[in-house]
Scaffold this active site. Sequence first.
Site, PDB file in Angstrom:
ATOM      1  N   GLY A 171       0.824  -1.188   0.000  1.00 14.66           N
ATOM      2  CA  GLY A 171       0.000   0.000   0.000  1.00 14.66           C
ATOM      3  C   GLY A 171       0.869   1.252   0.000  1.00 14.66           C
ATOM      4  CD  GLU A 191       3.835  -5.214   6.483  1.00 14.36           C
ATOM      5  OE1 GLU A 191       3.337  -5.155   5.346  1.00 14.36           O
ATOM      6  OE2 GLU A 191       4.466  -6.216   6.888  1.00 14.36           O
ATOM      7  CG  ASP A 231      -1.483  -4.838   6.931  1.00 19.12           C
ATOM      8  OD1 ASP A 231      -0.509  -5.277   6.264  1.00 19.12           O
ATOM      9  OD2 ASP A 231      -2.016  -3.737   6.667  1.00 19.12           O
ATOM     10  N   GLY A 269       0.557  -4.853   1.062  1.00 17.77           N
ATOM     11  CA  GLY A 269      -0.698  -4.932   0.327  1.00 17.77           C
ATOM     12  C   GLY A 269      -0.617  -5.778  -0.923  1.00 17.77           C
TER      13      GLY A 269
END
Length: 351
Positions: A69, A141, A149, A118
């Site tokens: 992302g 991350e 995530d 992402g």
Amino acid sequence: MVVGFAEGVAFEQRGALGIVILDRPKALNALTLDMIRAMRAQFREWEGTADVTRIAITGRGGRAFCAGGDVRRIYDAAQAGQTNTMFEIWRGEYDLVAALARCSKPIVSLIDGIVMGGGVGISIHGPYRVASETYAFAMPEVGIGFIPDVGTTSLLPRLPGRRGTYLALTGNKIGPGDALTLGLATHAARSEDFPAIVEDLAGGGHIAPILTSYAVPPPPGGPVVREGALIDACFSAGDVRGILAKLDAVPSSEFAADTARIIRSRSPTSLSLAFEQMRRGIDLTVQEAIQIEYRLVTHIMRGHDFYEGVRAVLVDKDHRPNWQPATLEEVDPVAILAAFEEAQEAEPSFG
């Protein structure tokens, strides 16, 4: 035939195949909110289209399938006080990933180059994941004060042994050999054969034999394969400090020393949250995992380390984050557990 377009992503239909083409090569095909919304709308349309029986996702540029992302955009929105925009991006991304995970039509991810964050979310939850020779997977991350995530709270704990915990706490990249061994990739193929794979998929034949016909011998395993026993032994400890103690106690192992050094460079808060994710995740569905991840996001966005991590890695690029708290010993275990509790305010549903 082109059936849709938004800045950074295009959609085509060829015969029985719907094709998603990520097209931000200079940004390593990182996902913007416009791309996310366009993909969500297109998948909704294809779900209701009888003549599309399968979907392929690919990226242009060769360097990356999708590097994740657009966290720099999230950082900038936060710095500008645009809280609604910041959370729109998170909600949009998680809604898209949840939709792909429950898609009724098989998704074939053709992964050439980097796949992180992402990019993992939009590729990993379908049944077919084809790795090229340049495939490089990571969930990095914890190095920017965030957490693994996009459903990996559920995915990583299900990998063999403690390899998922290793990936979550180090953020290290692995290649196609390790990914195939772990099940993160289902097939290996040459990137030069990806266009031919797309054409054959468009013909509507059975997917598995098509992919098998282009398969190449799996490349040799990397560190996760070679050091699997050590990883399982050390990462079975009851907390992050215990893992570090086990790594420190391994005699004459450059791998153990490097792994401990990397973990110590990550955000202590992120490490503590990620370890708890790995402990809980094996009992969660992808949708349940995403729900918890969004809950953690709301906690993290009110804190310090994410913004400091993005500053250090992507803005100033000094790679010297000032984590708060600075050590694992200073992390409040009660606060870590509280971050997983249902928020008082209404939460979006990703089911």
